[in-house]
Design a protein around this motif. Sequence first.
Motif, PDB file in Angstrom:
ATOM      1  N   LYS A  99      29.461 -25.796 -47.453  1.00 47.40           N
ATOM      2  CA  LYS A  99      29.554 -27.244 -47.311  1.00 47.40           C
ATOM      3  C   LYS A  99      28.418 -27.735 -46.420  1.00 47.40           C
ATOM      4  O   LYS A  99      28.139 -27.154 -45.372  1.00 47.40           O
ATOM      5  CB  LYS A  99      30.895 -27.659 -46.710  1.00 47.40           C
ATOM      6  N   VAL A 100      27.777 -28.812 -46.874  1.00 45.87           N
ATOM      7  CA  VAL A 100      26.781 -29.524 -46.068  1.00 45.87           C
ATOM      8  C   VAL A 100      27.319 -30.924 -45.847  1.00 45.87           C
ATOM      9  O   VAL A 100      27.562 -31.671 -46.802  1.00 45.87           O
ATOM     10  CB  VAL A 100      25.407 -29.567 -46.762  1.00 45.87           C
ATOM     11  N   TYR A 101      27.537 -31.311 -44.593  1.00 46.25           N
ATOM     12  CA  TYR A 101      28.152 -32.588 -44.290  1.00 46.25           C
ATOM     13  C   TYR A 101      27.152 -33.723 -44.514  1.00 46.25           C
ATOM     14  O   TYR A 101      25.978 -33.626 -44.130  1.00 46.25           O
ATOM     15  CB  TYR A 101      28.662 -32.602 -42.851  1.00 46.25           C
ATOM     16  N   PRO A 102      27.599 -34.801 -45.146  1.00 52.50           N
ATOM     17  CA  PRO A 102      26.675 -35.876 -45.514  1.00 52.50           C
ATOM     18  C   PRO A 102      26.262 -36.782 -44.366  1.00 52.50           C
ATOM     19  O   PRO A 102      25.404 -37.637 -44.544  1.00 52.50           O
ATOM     20  CB  PRO A 102      27.476 -36.665 -46.559  1.00 52.50           C
ATOM     21  N   GLU A 103      26.848 -36.614 -43.189  1.00 56.16           N
ATOM     22  CA  GLU A 103      26.547 -37.504 -42.068  1.00 56.16           C
ATOM     23  C   GLU A 103      25.715 -36.766 -41.031  1.00 56.16           C
ATOM     24  O   GLU A 103      26.014 -35.616 -40.670  1.00 56.16           O
ATOM     25  CB  GLU A 103      27.845 -38.014 -41.431  1.00 56.16           C
ATOM     26  N   ILE A 104      24.673 -37.416 -40.552  1.00 59.65           N
ATOM     27  CA  ILE A 104      23.820 -36.869 -39.497  1.00 59.65           C
ATOM     28  C   ILE A 104      24.228 -37.520 -38.186  1.00 59.65           C
ATOM     29  O   ILE A 104      24.282 -38.748 -38.074  1.00 59.65           O
ATOM     30  CB  ILE A 104      22.334 -37.117 -39.801  1.00 59.65           C
ATOM     31  N   THR A 105      24.526 -36.695 -37.193  1.00 57.09           N
ATOM     32  CA  THR A 105      24.988 -37.171 -35.897  1.00 57.09           C
ATOM     33  C   THR A 105      24.030 -36.705 -34.817  1.00 57.09           C
ATOM     34  O   THR A 105      23.758 -35.503 -34.702  1.00 57.09           O
ATOM     35  CB  THR A 105      26.401 -36.648 -35.602  1.00 57.09           C
ATOM     36  N   ALA A 106      23.517 -37.661 -34.038  1.00 62.57           N
ATOM     37  CA  ALA A 106      22.603 -37.354 -32.934  1.00 62.57           C
ATOM     38  C   ALA A 106      21.412 -36.522 -33.409  1.00 62.57           C
ATOM     39  O   ALA A 106      20.969 -35.609 -32.705  1.00 62.57           O
ATOM     40  CB  ALA A 106      23.347 -36.642 -31.810  1.00 62.57           C
ATOM     41  N   GLY A 107      20.929 -36.828 -34.594  1.00 62.55           N
ATOM     42  CA  GLY A 107      19.768 -36.126 -35.107  1.00 62.55           C
ATOM     43  C   GLY A 107      20.037 -34.715 -35.579  1.00 62.55           C
ATOM     44  O   GLY A 107      19.101 -33.919 -35.736  1.00 62.55           O
ATOM     45  N   ARG A 108      21.299 -34.381 -35.847  1.00 58.12           N
ATOM     46  CA  ARG A 108      21.661 -33.036 -36.285  1.00 58.12           C
ATOM     47  C   ARG A 108      22.461 -33.132 -37.582  1.00 58.12           C
ATOM     48  O   ARG A 108      23.264 -34.047 -37.769  1.00 58.12           O
ATOM     49  CB  ARG A 108      22.506 -32.301 -35.238  1.00 58.12           C
ATOM     50  N   VAL A 109      22.219 -32.173 -38.490  1.00 58.15           N
ATOM     51  CA  VAL A 109      22.985 -32.068 -39.721  1.00 58.15           C
ATOM     52  C   VAL A 109      23.874 -30.833 -39.619  1.00 58.15           C
ATOM     53  O   VAL A 109      23.453 -29.791 -39.119  1.00 58.15           O
ATOM     54  CB  VAL A 109      22.057 -31.978 -40.954  1.00 58.15           C
ATOM     55  N   MET A 110      25.121 -30.962 -40.064  1.00 57.91           N
ATOM     56  CA  MET A 110      26.110 -29.894 -39.933  1.00 57.91           C
ATOM     57  C   MET A 110      26.324 -29.212 -41.275  1.00 57.91           C
ATOM     58  O   MET A 110      26.276 -29.857 -42.332  1.00 57.91           O
ATOM     59  CB  MET A 110      27.443 -30.448 -39.421  1.00 57.91           C
ATOM     60  N   ALA A 111      26.578 -27.908 -41.214  1.00 59.02           N
ATOM     61  CA  ALA A 111      26.858 -27.130 -42.425  1.00 59.02           C
ATOM     62  C   ALA A 111      27.821 -26.005 -42.060  1.00 59.02           C
ATOM     63  O   ALA A 111      27.818 -25.507 -40.931  1.00 59.02           O
ATOM     64  CB  ALA A 111      25.573 -26.559 -43.022  1.00 59.02           C
ATOM     65  N   ASP A 112      28.653 -25.615 -43.039  1.00 63.71           N
ATOM     66  CA  ASP A 112      29.623 -24.531 -42.864  1.00 63.71           C
ATOM     67  C   ASP A 112      29.190 -23.335 -43.694  1.00 63.71           C
ATOM     68  O   ASP A 112      28.729 -23.479 -44.828  1.00 63.71           O
ATOM     69  CB  ASP A 112      31.023 -24.972 -43.297  1.00 63.71           C
ATOM     70  N   VAL A 113      29.396 -22.140 -43.126  1.00 60.81           N
ATOM     71  CA  VAL A 113      28.981 -20.889 -43.768  1.00 60.81           C
ATOM     72  C   VAL A 113      30.185 -19.959 -43.845  1.00 60.81           C
ATOM     73  O   VAL A 113      30.870 -19.735 -42.834  1.00 60.81           O
ATOM     74  CB  VAL A 113      27.840 -20.206 -42.989  1.00 60.81           C
ATOM     75  N   ASP A 114      30.457 -19.439 -45.041  1.00 58.08           N
ATOM     76  CA  ASP A 114      31.504 -18.445 -45.237  1.00 58.08           C
ATOM     77  C   ASP A 114      30.910 -17.065 -45.045  1.00 58.08           C
ATOM     78  O   ASP A 114      29.886 -16.731 -45.649  1.00 58.08           O
ATOM     79  CB  ASP A 114      32.103 -18.553 -46.639  1.00 58.08           C
ATOM     80  N   VAL A 115      31.573 -16.235 -44.222  1.00 52.35           N
ATOM     81  CA  VAL A 115      31.116 -14.866 -43.999  1.00 52.35           C
ATOM     82  C   VAL A 115      32.333 -14.030 -43.638  1.00 52.35           C
ATOM     83  O   VAL A 115      33.266 -14.499 -42.979  1.00 52.35           O
ATOM     84  CB  VAL A 115      30.057 -14.826 -42.869  1.00 52.35           C
ATOM     85  N   GLU A 116      32.352 -12.800 -44.073  1.00 53.40           N
ATOM     86  CA  GLU A 116      33.466 -11.902 -43.791  1.00 53.40           C
ATOM     87  C   GLU A 116      33.244 -11.190 -42.457  1.00 53.40           C
ATOM     88  O   GLU A 116      32.121 -11.041 -41.990  1.00 53.40           O
ATOM     89  CB  GLU A 116      33.614 -10.872 -44.915  1.00 53.40           C
ATOM     90  N   GLY A 117      34.351 -10.715 -41.887  1.00 52.51           N
ATOM     91  CA  GLY A 117      34.261  -9.904 -40.678  1.00 52.51           C
ATOM     92  C   GLY A 117      34.189 -10.683 -39.385  1.00 52.51           C
ATOM     93  O   GLY A 117      33.623 -10.200 -38.409  1.00 52.51           O
ATOM     94  N   LEU A 118      34.766 -11.906 -39.339  1.00 57.78           N
ATOM     95  CA  LEU A 118      34.766 -12.700 -38.111  1.00 57.78           C
ATOM     96  C   LEU A 118      36.136 -12.717 -37.444  1.00 57.78           C
ATOM     97  O   LEU A 118      36.362 -13.526 -36.544  1.00 57.78           O
ATOM     98  CB  LEU A 118      34.319 -14.136 -38.406  1.00 57.78           C
TER      99      LEU A 118
END
Length: 342
Positions: free
Chosen positions: A244-263
């Motif tokens: 997922k890449v979030y469509p809103e930029i906050t304080a000059g930063r773009v947010m994204a989520d990463v799926d990974v195993e073993g956390l």
Amino acid sequence: MQLLPRRLAPAFRLIAVAGALGTAAIPAQAAEFLVRPIEVPELKAVFAEVESRTVVPARARIGGTVREVKVSEGSQVKEGDEIALVVDDKLALSLNAANARIQELKSQLANAATELDRAQQLLARGVASQSRVDTARTQYDVAANQVAAAEADRAVVVERAREGAVLAPAGGRVLTVPVTPGSVVLAGDEIARIASGQYYLRLSLPERHAADIKEGGTVRIGARGLSPEKAGGIAAARSGRIVKVYPEITAGRVMADVDVEGLGDYFVNERTLVWIEIGRRSVLAVPLDAVTTRHGIDLVRVAAAGGTIAVPVVLGERLEVDGAPRVVVLTGLVDGDTVLAP
């Protein structure tokens, strides 16, 4: 004898190395490799935070005093596990009152049953009328219904006392427990917070990379640790996928989520080093076994008219192309050179 300028000395030393090696005949087992530009991902090292998909609160169902807390921060719980006990002393008094009321009504019920039995015996002898029997039966039914109602009231009190047990709404790891034994809480107050969902990584990238990251892109995750030494290199990193890449930029930063195993054993909000693709660049790369090192200088044999020439090169990072190991050549080769390798 005229001396060379100092700024030209390194270049002449490289020419001297190539001249000293000279040209040589092509070995019979040598293989030719044509140097062509290839596209490789441009990676940026950033820190990502470990997050939980869902964080659910375990709340008190009744008001009262916390008698016992059975978990602490970091505890693993299953759905339905009792994590705390809330006691309301008024419920014990209400239960005693309900029991006394039931005993009173049961005595009245027994008396009504006796009156009904006596009226039926007198009716059988012809002494009493049918109306007396009907009245006694009505009094008996009223007393029986009153006993049933009192028992239902007592069941409500018992159930409220049972609701003092605070249960885990879902399985997971306990993050916080903001109460201690002796704390006074109200119905709905938070007793604990439980991270119940799968862990994932949350990326925060500068705005200039917003157009370069896409859902489905690959992210390389280093070993656990903040320093590059602990995280290891890109070659040893495991892969994750941007979901997922979030469509809103906050304080000059773009947010994204990463799926990974073993956390599963990571801390929530723990940071770890990752490499994310922010673009692609063109490089020249040769097979790893085509490079030899002599006197601290990396050399690559290039086919020339009448033989080969050992060309000094400056190497970059290592990578894999179609499953074969290669090394990037920063300087020394050009597009179209023919490299000889065993």
